[in-house]
Design a protein around this motif. Structure first.
Motif, PDB file in Angstrom:
ATOM      1  N   SER A 100       0.850  -1.188   0.000  1.00 23.91           N
ATOM      2  CA  SER A 100       0.000   0.000   0.000  1.00 23.91           C
ATOM      3  C   SER A 100       0.887   1.240   0.000  1.00 23.91           C
ATOM      4  N   GLN A 101       0.260   2.403  -0.078  1.00 22.19           N
ATOM      5  CA  GLN A 101       1.032   3.642  -0.084  1.00 22.19           C
ATOM      6  C   GLN A 101       1.530   4.023   1.307  1.00 22.19           C
ATOM      7  N   VAL A 102       0.986   3.394   2.353  1.00 25.57           N
ATOM      8  CA  VAL A 102       1.340   3.798   3.723  1.00 25.57           C
ATOM      9  C   VAL A 102       2.831   3.617   4.016  1.00 25.57           C
ATOM     10  N   PRO A 103       3.420   2.419   3.821  1.00 27.62           N
ATOM     11  CA  PRO A 103       4.855   2.293   4.109  1.00 27.62           C
ATOM     12  C   PRO A 103       5.724   3.138   3.185  1.00 27.62           C
ATOM     13  N   VAL A 104       5.261   3.363   1.961  1.00 29.84           N
ATOM     14  CA  VAL A 104       6.001   4.227   1.040  1.00 29.84           C
ATOM     15  C   VAL A 104       5.998   5.657   1.565  1.00 29.84           C
ATOM     16  N   ARG A 105       4.828   6.116   1.995  1.00 28.43           N
ATOM     17  CA  ARG A 105       4.719   7.482   2.524  1.00 28.43           C
ATOM     18  C   ARG A 105       5.593   7.647   3.768  1.00 28.43           C
ATOM     19  N   GLU A 106       5.595   6.629   4.636  1.00 30.31           N
ATOM     20  CA  GLU A 106       6.413   6.691   5.849  1.00 30.31           C
ATOM     21  C   GLU A 106       7.899   6.706   5.503  1.00 30.31           C
ATOM     22  N   ALA A 107       8.292   5.909   4.508  1.00 31.21           N
ATOM     23  CA  ALA A 107       9.694   5.876   4.084  1.00 31.21           C
ATOM     24  C   ALA A 107      10.122   7.228   3.529  1.00 31.21           C
ATOM     25  N   LEU A 108       9.245   7.855   2.754  1.00 34.20           N
ATOM     26  CA  LEU A 108       9.562   9.168   2.190  1.00 34.20           C
ATOM     27  C   LEU A 108       9.673  10.224   3.291  1.00 34.20           C
ATOM     28  N   ARG A 109       8.846  10.096   4.320  1.00 38.34           N
ATOM     29  CA  ARG A 109       8.951  11.026   5.448  1.00 38.34           C
ATOM     30  C   ARG A 109      10.274  10.847   6.179  1.00 38.34           C
ATOM     31  N   ASP A 110      10.699   9.588   6.327  1.00 36.06           N
ATOM     32  CA  ASP A 110      12.000   9.329   6.954  1.00 36.06           C
ATOM     33  C   ASP A 110      13.119   9.987   6.151  1.00 36.06           C
ATOM     34  N   LEU A 111      13.049   9.864   4.839  1.00 36.29           N
ATOM     35  CA  LEU A 111      14.076  10.452   3.977  1.00 36.29           C
ATOM     36  C   LEU A 111      13.989  11.977   3.974  1.00 36.29           C
ATOM     37  N   GLU A 112      12.783  12.491   4.161  1.00 36.25           N
ATOM     38  CA  GLU A 112      12.630  13.945   4.267  1.00 36.25           C
ATOM     39  C   GLU A 112      13.288  14.447   5.551  1.00 36.25           C
ATOM     40  N   SER A 113      13.185  13.666   6.624  1.00 36.66           N
ATOM     41  CA  SER A 113      13.817  14.063   7.881  1.00 36.66           C
ATOM     42  C   SER A 113      15.336  14.069   7.757  1.00 36.66           C
ATOM     43  N   LEU A 114      15.875  13.285   6.805  1.00 37.10           N
ATOM     44  CA  LEU A 114      17.312  13.281   6.532  1.00 37.10           C
ATOM     45  C   LEU A 114      17.693  14.370   5.532  1.00 37.10           C
ATOM     46  N   ARG A 115      16.700  15.116   5.064  1.00 39.26           N
ATOM     47  CA  ARG A 115      16.885  16.205   4.098  1.00 39.26           C
ATOM     48  C   ARG A 115      17.383  15.694   2.747  1.00 39.26           C
ATOM     49  N   LEU A 116      16.978  14.476   2.407  1.00 44.11           N
ATOM     50  CA  LEU A 116      17.305  13.916   1.101  1.00 44.11           C
ATOM     51  C   LEU A 116      16.117  14.000   0.152  1.00 44.11           C
ATOM     52  N   VAL A 117      14.940  14.198   0.725  1.00 46.17           N
ATOM     53  CA  VAL A 117      13.699  14.312  -0.040  1.00 46.17           C
ATOM     54  C   VAL A 117      12.966  15.549   0.454  1.00 46.17           C
ATOM     55  N   GLU A 118      12.253  16.215  -0.447  1.00 49.37           N
ATOM     56  CA  GLU A 118      11.417  17.346  -0.049  1.00 49.37           C
ATOM     57  C   GLU A 118      10.030  17.149  -0.640  1.00 49.37           C
ATOM     58  N   SER A 119       9.032  17.658   0.043  1.00 48.61           N
ATOM     59  CA  SER A 119       7.663  17.503  -0.444  1.00 48.61           C
ATOM     60  C   SER A 119       6.950  18.844  -0.423  1.00 48.61           C
ATOM     61  N   GLU A 120       5.996  18.983  -1.331  1.00 49.04           N
ATOM     62  CA  GLU A 120       5.184  20.189  -1.422  1.00 49.04           C
ATOM     63  C   GLU A 120       3.717  19.783  -1.483  1.00 49.04           C
ATOM     64  N   PRO A 121       2.839  20.571  -0.863  1.00 50.57           N
ATOM     65  CA  PRO A 121       1.406  20.256  -0.918  1.00 50.57           C
ATOM     66  C   PRO A 121       0.915  20.141  -2.358  1.00 50.57           C
ATOM     67  N   PHE A 122       0.183  19.084  -2.620  1.00 52.82           N
ATOM     68  CA  PHE A 122      -0.443  18.822  -3.923  1.00 52.82           C
ATOM     69  C   PHE A 122       0.563  18.515  -5.041  1.00 52.82           C
ATOM     70  N   ARG A 123       1.853  18.476  -4.713  1.00 52.84           N
ATOM     71  CA  ARG A 123       2.851  18.181  -5.745  1.00 52.84           C
ATOM     72  C   ARG A 123       3.659  16.932  -5.415  1.00 52.84           C
ATOM     73  N   GLY A 124       3.538  16.452  -4.188  1.00 58.25           N
ATOM     74  CA  GLY A 124       4.213  15.223  -3.815  1.00 58.25           C
ATOM     75  C   GLY A 124       5.674  15.413  -3.453  1.00 58.25           C
ATOM     76  N   ALA A 125       6.389  14.293  -3.436  1.00 55.56           N
ATOM     77  CA  ALA A 125       7.791  14.293  -3.009  1.00 55.56           C
ATOM     78  C   ALA A 125       8.725  14.264  -4.205  1.00 55.56           C
ATOM     79  N   ARG A 126       9.906  14.827  -4.001  1.00 52.34           N
ATOM     80  CA  ARG A 126      10.932  14.775  -5.029  1.00 52.34           C
ATOM     81  C   ARG A 126      12.298  14.727  -4.355  1.00 52.34           C
ATOM     82  N   VAL A 127      13.294  14.284  -5.095  1.00 53.51           N
ATOM     83  CA  VAL A 127      14.654  14.210  -4.569  1.00 53.51           C
ATOM     84  C   VAL A 127      15.180  15.627  -4.370  1.00 53.51           C
TER      85      VAL A 127
END
Length: 212
Positions: A43-70
């Motif tokens: 499901s998208q849940v573990p993917v979303r959690e993984a992306l949040r973990d990577l965002e906390s490492l400042r390797l990923v950034e996310s924007e409202p309605f645009r999703g995550a990017r490297v």
């Protein structure tokens, strides 16, 4: 590509992390949850959690309605962190040397783990042991505010990127921690602080010299 459910979040994070560090996912590239969920058959849940973990490492950034990017990490950002870390960790290691009173078993274990990971070419484990070495010193200082500031710098993510981009050998990374350990072992706060300063000066100079 399946993984045990309890480990799925970590598995997804590690795979995406490796792709970012290897350059397979380039800065600015979108990381689409639905696409990744299909790939990992989850499901998208573990993917979303993984992306949040990577965002906390400042390797990923996310924007409202645009999703995550490297996230693009510049050389300047990496270089600028070292004088800050040096100042913080010089204070930490002076106090930690006093508090530890020569008891360096935990630091020795982290250094052994760094050396083992270097011998096996395991970059991720080497970085984790590197960060654990420094965190042990920060925690041993007993200064809670200093610890909060140190953790806010997202050390693990920046250390991973530095290790990859500079091309420094993993064996060399392990070796440059030895003078710090020796000074703490002989209970010399001044020598420990000087060793810590040289440690970060060397890493900062290496980053400035390399075209990264």
């Amino acid at each position: 590509m399946k993984a045990p459910r309890l480990l799925l979040r970590v598995h997804v994070k590690e795979v995406i992390l490796e792709r970012i560090l290897s350059g397979e996912y380039e800065p600015g590239e979108r990381l689409v949850e639905t696409r990744l969920a299909r790939e990992f058959e989850t499901s998208q849940v573990p993917v979303r959690e993984a992306l949040r973990d990577l965002e906390s490492l400042r390797l990923v950034e996310s924007e409202p309605f645009r999703g995550a990017r490297v996230r693009k990490v510049s050389r300047q950002e990496l270089v600028e962190i070292y004088p800050i870390r040096s100042a913080i960790e010089e204070v930490a290691v002076r106090q930690a040397t006093i508090e530890l009173d020569g008891h360096v078993r935990e630091l020795e274990l982290h250094l052994v783990a760094m050396e083992k990971a270097a011998g096996e070419g395991d970059r991720h484990e080497q970085v984790r042991s590197d960060v654990a070495f420094h965190q042990t010193i920060v925690d041993a200082s007993g200064n809670a505010i200093l610890g909060e500031v140190w953790r806010s710098l997202r050390i693990e993510g920046r250390t991973m990127i530095t290790t990859l981009r500079t091309g420094i050998k993993l064996e060399e990374i392990a070796a440059i921690h030895e003078p710090i350990l020796r000074a703490i072992r002989v209970k010399d706060p001044d020598a420990a602080a000087a060793a810590m300063r040289r440690h970060f000066d060397a890493l900062g100079s290496l980053l400035e010299e390399r075209d990264i």
